[in-house]
Design a protein around this motif. Structure first.
Motif, mmCIF file in Angstrom:
data_model
loop_
_atom_site.group_PDB
_atom_site.id
_atom_site.type_symbol
_atom_site.label_atom_id
_atom_site.label_comp_id
_atom_site.label_asym_id
_atom_site.label_seq_id
_atom_site.Cartn_x
_atom_site.Cartn_y
_atom_site.Cartn_z
ATOM 1 N N SER A 34 0.779 -1.024 0.052
ATOM 2 C CA SER A 34 -0.012 -0.038 -0.001
ATOM 3 C C SER A 34 0.798 1.099 0.108
ATOM 4 C CB SER A 34 -0.891 -0.031 1.242
ATOM 5 O OG SER A 34 -1.715 1.466 1.367
ATOM 6 N N PHE A 36 0.472 5.026 0.623
ATOM 7 C CA PHE A 36 -0.591 6.094 1.089
ATOM 8 C C PHE A 36 -0.064 7.412 0.858
ATOM 9 C CE2 PHE A 36 -1.208 8.700 4.938
ATOM 10 C CZ PHE A 36 -2.721 9.127 4.797
ATOM 11 N N PHE A 54 -5.160 5.272 -1.769
ATOM 12 C CA PHE A 54 -4.381 4.153 -1.077
ATOM 13 C C PHE A 54 -3.792 3.254 -2.558
ATOM 14 C CE2 PHE A 54 -6.702 5.417 2.360
ATOM 15 C CZ PHE A 54 -6.024 5.414 3.504
ATOM 16 N N LEU A 56 -2.836 0.550 -3.970
ATOM 17 C CA LEU A 56 -2.794 -1.178 -3.559
ATOM 18 C C LEU A 56 -2.089 -1.683 -4.751
ATOM 19 C CD1 LEU A 56 -6.073 -1.605 -1.632
ATOM 20 C CD2 LEU A 56 -3.826 -1.038 -0.565
ATOM 21 N N CYS A 71 -12.860 -3.320 0.406
ATOM 22 C CA CYS A 71 -12.122 -2.587 1.022
ATOM 23 C C CYS A 71 -12.811 -1.765 2.101
ATOM 24 C CB CYS A 71 -11.071 -1.573 0.293
ATOM 25 S SG CYS A 71 -9.972 -2.352 -0.827
#
Length: 187
Positions: A34, A36, A54, A56, A71
């Protein structure tokens, strides 16, 4: 030792200007990573909307889009969940369809954003949970609700003076470096 120390002075300006590139926080768990980021510039202000996202990815760099993931995002303060903003598929930087949310923090302080998820299709990637601490600066007057879910028609304008501090620090660093070099050359 002194010889090496003097040459290391040349790195100061590069380190100062390279540090904003480290603004994204990357964590991994199992086969999921991830990346961020929260806007503006990892510097959210209380009472003002901030956009958190995020990116991913699976091992190997394949993007995990929101439509492939169950999520969930939680905003915590003092170990208590204060909000669960709905995630929306957004595009940020080179990432498309990644989970993101608009959050308005009620007051200055440290918050934890916790994103967790599992694949919608079996065995596509491992279930995950990532937690990121966010320091919120004082800003607009606090709101009664800690999270703004509705997109705003016109976001708060960015300050045009965000460049002054990095330029001033860079100028000081370059001046100090030049002074050290000049001093070294005289000796």
């Amino acid at each position: 030792m002194l010889h090496l120390k003097n040459k290391s002075v040349y790195l100061i300006p590069f380190l100062l200007f390279a540090s904003p590139a480290l603004a994204h926080n990357v964590k991994t768990e199992g086969n999921v990573a991830s990346n961020f980021h929260i806007e503006p510039n990892h510097n959210p202000k209380a009472g003002e909307p901030s956009k958190a996202w995020f990116a991913l990815t699976k091992a190997g760099g394949e993007i995990i889009s929101l439509d492939r993931c169950n999520c969930q995002l939680m905003v915590r303060s003092n170990n208590q969940t204060i909000a669960q903003p709905a995630l929306k598929a957004i595009s940020a930087e080179q990432y498309k369809g990644i989970p993101g949310a608009e959050i308005t923090f009620p007051k200055a302080g440290i918050y934890t954003l916790e994103i967790s998820g599992a694949p919608k299709a079996n065995n596509e990637f491992n279930a995950f949970k990532f937690a990121y601490d966010v320091t919120v600066q004082a800003g607009a007057a606090p709101q009664s609700s800690p999270v703004a879910q509705a997109p705003q028609a016109s976001p708060a304008p960015q300050s045009q003076t965000n460049w002054i501090l990095p330029v001033a620090i860079g100028a000081i660093a370059l001046s100090v470096a030049a002074w050290f070099v000049k001093r070294t050359v005289k000796n």
